[in-house]
Design a protein around this motif. Sequence first.
Motif, PDB file in Angstrom:
ATOM      1  N   UNK A 235      11.893   2.833  -0.608  1.00 39.61           N
ATOM      2  CA  UNK A 235      11.394   4.033  -1.197  1.00 39.61           C
ATOM      3  C   UNK A 235      10.007   4.141  -1.532  1.00 39.61           C
TER       4      UNK A 235
ATOM      5  N   UNK B  35       4.164   0.141   1.188  1.00 44.44           N
ATOM      6  CA  UNK B  35       4.461   1.256   0.328  1.00 44.44           C
ATOM      7  C   UNK B  35       3.571   1.007  -0.954  1.00 44.44           C
ATOM      8  N   UNK B  36       3.126  -0.074  -1.529  1.00 42.39           N
ATOM      9  CA  UNK B  36       2.067  -0.157  -2.474  1.00 42.39           C
ATOM     10  C   UNK B  36       0.928   0.168  -2.352  1.00 42.39           C
TER      11      UNK B  36
ATOM     12  N   UNK C 151       6.619   4.343  -3.606  1.00 38.22           N
ATOM     13  CA  UNK C 151       6.128   4.244  -5.140  1.00 38.22           C
ATOM     14  C   UNK C 151       6.163   5.320  -5.820  1.00 38.22           C
TER      15      UNK C 151
ATOM     16  N   UNK D 261      -0.655   2.411  -1.079  1.00 36.74           N
ATOM     17  CA  UNK D 261      -1.006   4.097  -1.064  1.00 36.74           C
ATOM     18  C   UNK D 261      -1.266   4.415  -2.485  1.00 36.74           C
ATOM     19  N   UNK D 262      -0.935   3.286  -3.689  1.00 36.51           N
ATOM     20  CA  UNK D 262      -1.387   3.562  -4.952  1.00 36.51           C
ATOM     21  C   UNK D 262      -2.812   3.317  -4.928  1.00 36.51           C
TER      22      UNK D 262
ATOM     23  N   UNK E   1      15.074   0.134  -4.060  1.00 32.88           N
ATOM     24  CA  UNK E   1      13.823   0.772  -3.930  1.00 32.88           C
ATOM     25  C   UNK E   1      12.962  -0.477  -3.121  1.00 32.88           C
TER      26      UNK E   1
ATOM     27  N   UNK F 231       9.849   1.624  -7.264  1.00 31.23           N
ATOM     28  CA  UNK F 231      10.328   0.241  -7.410  1.00 31.23           C
ATOM     29  C   UNK F 231       9.629  -0.060  -8.818  1.00 31.23           C
TER      30      UNK F 231
END
Lengths: 151, 151, 151
Positions: free
Chosen positions: A123, C48-49, A125, C51-52, A118, A128
């Motif tokens: 990948x 990728x984090x 979130x 976007x949270x 991940x 992960x």
Amino acid sequence: MSTVYYTLSNEIFRNFLFYAVASLLKMMIMSLLTARQRFRKNAFANPEDVVTSKIKNLVPTTTDPDVERVRRNHLNDIENIIPFLLIGFCYIPCNPDPNIALWHFRLFFLSRVLHTFAYQIPLAQPSRAITFFIGLITTVSMAIQVLIRVY
Amino acid sequence: MSTVYYTLSNEIFRNFLFYAVASLLKMMIMSLLTARQRFRKNAFANPEDVVTSKIKNLVPTTTDPDVERVRRNHLNDIENIIPFLLIGFCYIPCNPDPNIALWHFRLFFLSRVLHTFAYQIPLAQPSRAITFFIGLITTVSMAIQVLIRVY
Amino acid sequence: MSTVYYTLSNEIFRNFLFYAVASLLKMMIMSLLTARQRFRKNAFANPEDVVTSKIKNLVPTTTDPDVERVRRNHLNDIENIIPFLLIGFCYIPCNPDPNIALWHFRLFFLSRVLHTFAYQIPLAQPSRAITFFIGLITTVSMAIQVLIRVY
């Protein structure tokens, strides 16, 4: 006399040894992945390492995003795999149910392998985050069982 | 009954304890070397640490090259010495040949001492890379022996 | 035959297991504190984090001072708690005095809890330095006792 739990004739301990070594080997692969990214991106942290590259006047760097991604993954392994193994060593003499113990080991190891995929693919979130929490919950579950047994 | 391997009357375990503690003490010295460089270079990471310096209006820094060199060395120790020791604890109950075991412990410890010198002097590459790989190979060799024994 | 020290019927080992698991749980809380600061400050390390977060066009960052403070604390735990526990496992079969052993475990655990408070509040120096050194001295004291017993 006291029962010996740390012995290969104890199936729980033998299973633990297998997953302990497998988790550590997975973690140690991160060192090689870091080295691979450093060579691929010509991103070396030390002046004496830079000379191994063919590029002239290359300066050291500690901010390459691909190298740092592997290194964050490696540090996350250290932060989670080492506590799992140390708590695991504490868990063995508490004589847990063999099946429950085995599933803790399996689930933890699987969660950390998936966490690496991940992180490195990467990948979207919360992939992960989910793998991280499965590993954490497995470890905390073992920790609680130890605390209950010794008190 | 089961044989007890984790006992001081087992020569292999006694040798392991010696090299385990020696490796950890070597690793812990890195904390003191970091502190020494922080004071020498007035490079402190936290605002509350800066006041210990006599220099006025000093700002915290996490990018001093001499401090960061020691810290990378320390992290590399964590990434390698801790797995070696955990695999070592798994290796003991596999009842290896005492001489082969002792040479694994000696070689690993020596490789990490030389790694520190190669990193801190610093020596030209591939000195540090060679010492790193000797330690890694020693650890992987023990890991494989454990996996063979438990399967 | 050899005496078994790694057993719950050994009071020293039972006390060690309690403080080992407590120290590791304290250390693992740092992961959650890091996550909390990342969300509070919108300071995520990976694309990728990001976007949270609800903030548009947020860029990843690895330099937020509040996040980095927790992470330095976490790394300091790794550098100190893991060696303490590994030396602790080496110390048990040396059959120390139960009271002396218990006070080593208590003092170390207390020093690391206070170290975290000193780091995160933060308290003026030398508060954090003192808690750090108490933990270090406790660990080195156990290390020396192991070296004396195995030689």
